[in-house]
Design a protein around this motif. Structure first.
Motif, PDB file in Angstrom:
ATOM      1  N   THR A 106      -4.157  -2.465   9.587  1.00 38.31           N
ATOM      2  CA  THR A 106      -2.721  -2.458   9.867  1.00 38.31           C
ATOM      3  C   THR A 106      -2.422  -1.485  11.017  1.00 38.31           C
ATOM      4  O   THR A 106      -2.739  -0.297  10.931  1.00 38.31           O
ATOM      5  CB  THR A 106      -1.949  -2.073   8.596  1.00 38.31           C
TER       6      THR A 106
ATOM      7  N   SER B 207       0.841  -1.208   0.000  1.00 30.07           N
ATOM      8  CA  SER B 207       0.000   0.000   0.000  1.00 30.07           C
ATOM      9  C   SER B 207       0.873   1.255   0.000  1.00 30.07           C
ATOM     10  O   SER B 207       0.501   2.282  -0.576  1.00 30.07           O
ATOM     11  CB  SER B 207      -0.923   0.002   1.221  1.00 30.07           C
TER      12      SER B 207
ATOM     13  N   SER C  98      -4.803   1.308   2.753  1.00 32.63           N
ATOM     14  CA  SER C  98      -4.686  -0.008   3.369  1.00 32.63           C
ATOM     15  C   SER C  98      -5.665  -0.977   2.725  1.00 32.63           C
ATOM     16  O   SER C  98      -6.840  -0.645   2.561  1.00 32.63           O
ATOM     17  CB  SER C  98      -4.976   0.110   4.870  1.00 32.63           C
ATOM     18  N   GLN C  99      -5.194  -2.135   2.348  1.00 29.91           N
ATOM     19  CA  GLN C  99      -6.100  -3.165   1.850  1.00 29.91           C
ATOM     20  C   GLN C  99      -7.057  -3.556   2.975  1.00 29.91           C
ATOM     21  O   GLN C  99      -8.259  -3.527   2.809  1.00 29.91           O
ATOM     22  CB  GLN C  99      -5.281  -4.375   1.364  1.00 29.91           C
ATOM     23  N   SER C 100      -6.490  -3.901   4.130  1.00 27.39           N
ATOM     24  CA  SER C 100      -7.295  -4.460   5.219  1.00 27.39           C
ATOM     25  C   SER C 100      -8.022  -3.407   6.049  1.00 27.39           C
ATOM     26  O   SER C 100      -9.072  -3.680   6.619  1.00 27.39           O
ATOM     27  CB  SER C 100      -6.377  -5.249   6.165  1.00 27.39           C
TER      28      SER C 100
END
Ligand code: F6R
Length: 359
Positions: free
Chosen positions: A106, A57, A101-103
């Motif tokens: 983090t 990211s 951020s993908q999630s």
């Protein structure tokens, strides 16, 4: 379900065309980009953008900085979250703070978002998971629509992040009147071509499978590129490290002569990103210097390059950004195939977790 693919990562690379189509859906107007989720007020009084993230990211954020400055002429800086947190940064209220951020979970990135909020900055999250911690905390959110990403090594999430950033740079360019309408219309037409540019072509995949036989014996890899192809070089190197456990570094092509070129020898593989529409001659001469010092060169380019030991021919695209997207797929496939040949568990590489919620 892997749907006949060997690993989720492979499936996710092949899905990129579709998830980018989803990410574009409803967002491309005729002469503007539409982000219904953004209050136009968000950009009022903003003179600077600070992007903060980790890992892949972070590479998407670095890519964004080239686009924001080039198209929207807005001062942009990029930060690694785990560094930013502890270095007593200066935060001014005319800065829009953007986390990627993908999630959305983090830990280090989340903490920087809290810091920015506490300092009274406006905040924006670019995220793949609705209702994640970052989405809930920030003033505004743009969701990437990559779908669930199972492979630990991020591929399609990165692809959708860069897609969003290309669109956002044009949206800002329109708001700030830094590009004329004709130019914005042209760019929107190019954006429509991303899903085509990332479609995996059989001949490219086959070629990479063949190359991977020799590349798994490489002692070291340099991925090099200029401009926005430098973050792509970093991303290519990270992918190879993560799933193949081979030593790889991403470098700006022009930096090689300032030290790293001392490592050049036939066992050092240079993966050279040589797009037609971004500093081609300059990048080419950097690669020639490495070739003259006997590094084994793999050129990724639409233009034949006679100094290359191996050559992966990408298509002639109208814009360097479409070249970026096709080359992204090439470097993803390269790490995938080397990893498979080494017999590694591509989707669950050693020592790594999908979401890093510890500091
Ligand atoms: C690399 C990778 C990691 C993540 C990083 C940030 O393939 O997946 O480097 O990009 O841990 O994760 P997110 O984007 O969920 O914040």
């Amino acid at each position: 379900q892997k749907d006949g693919y060997r690993f989720f990562m492979e499936k996710e690379i092949y899905e990129q065309s579709n998830v980018i189509t989803d990410t574009l859906l409803g967002r491309l107007g005729t002469d503007d980009i539409i982000f219904e989720e953004l209050d136009p007020e968000l950009f009022n009084g903003i003179n600077e953008i600070k992007l903060c993230a980790c890992g892949t990211s972070y590479h998407a954020a670095l890519s964004a900085s080239y686009l924001f400055e080039r198209y929207a002429r807005v001062k942009t800086s990029v930060e690694i979250a785990s560094e930013f947190r502890y270095r007593e940064p200066i935060m001014t209220k005319d800065t829009l703070f953007v986390v990627i951020s993908q999630s959305g979970e983090t830990a280090d990135t989340l903490e920087t978002l809290k810091m920015a909020k506490n300092a009274g900055l406006k905040t924006l999250t670019i995220c793949n998971v609705d209702n994640s911690s970052m989405v809930r905390l920030s003033d505004a959110t743009i969701l990437t629509r990559a779908g669930v990403e199972k492979g630990v090594a991020s591929t399609k999430a990165f692809a959708t992040q860069v897609t969003i950033f290309w669109m956002l740079s044009l949206h800002l360019a329109k708001l700030r009147s830094t590009m004329d309408n004709g130019e914005i219309i042209k760019q929107i037409e190019l954006i429509r071509q991303i899903p085509g540019a990332v479609k995996v072509r059989d001949e490219i995949h086959e070629k990479i499978k063949r190359l991977s036989k020799r590349y798994l014996h490489g002692h070291g890899f340099f991925f090099i590129g200029r401009d926005i192809f430098y973050p792509l070089a970093l991303e290519g190197a990270l992918k190879l490290k993560e799933i193949s456990y081979l030593h790889a570094e991403g470098y700006p092509s022009g930096e090689m002569k300032h030290g790293p070129i001392a490592l050049a020898d036939p066992e050092l593989f240079t993966i050279a990103l040589l797009p037609e529409h971004m500093l081609y001659e300059k990048s080419k001469s950097n690669v020639e210097e490495l070739s003259a010092r006997d590094s084994t060169i793999c050129a990724i380019s639409p233009l034949q390059f006679e100094k290359a030991d191996d050559f992966i021919a990408t298509k002639n695209h109208e814009s360097y950004m479409l070249e970026f997207f096709e080359m992204m797929v090439v470097v993803q496939l390269l790490s995938l195939e080397v990893s498979i040949r080494l017999g590694n568990d591509v989707d669950m590489p050693r020592n790594l977790a999908k979401s890093v919620t510890v500091e």
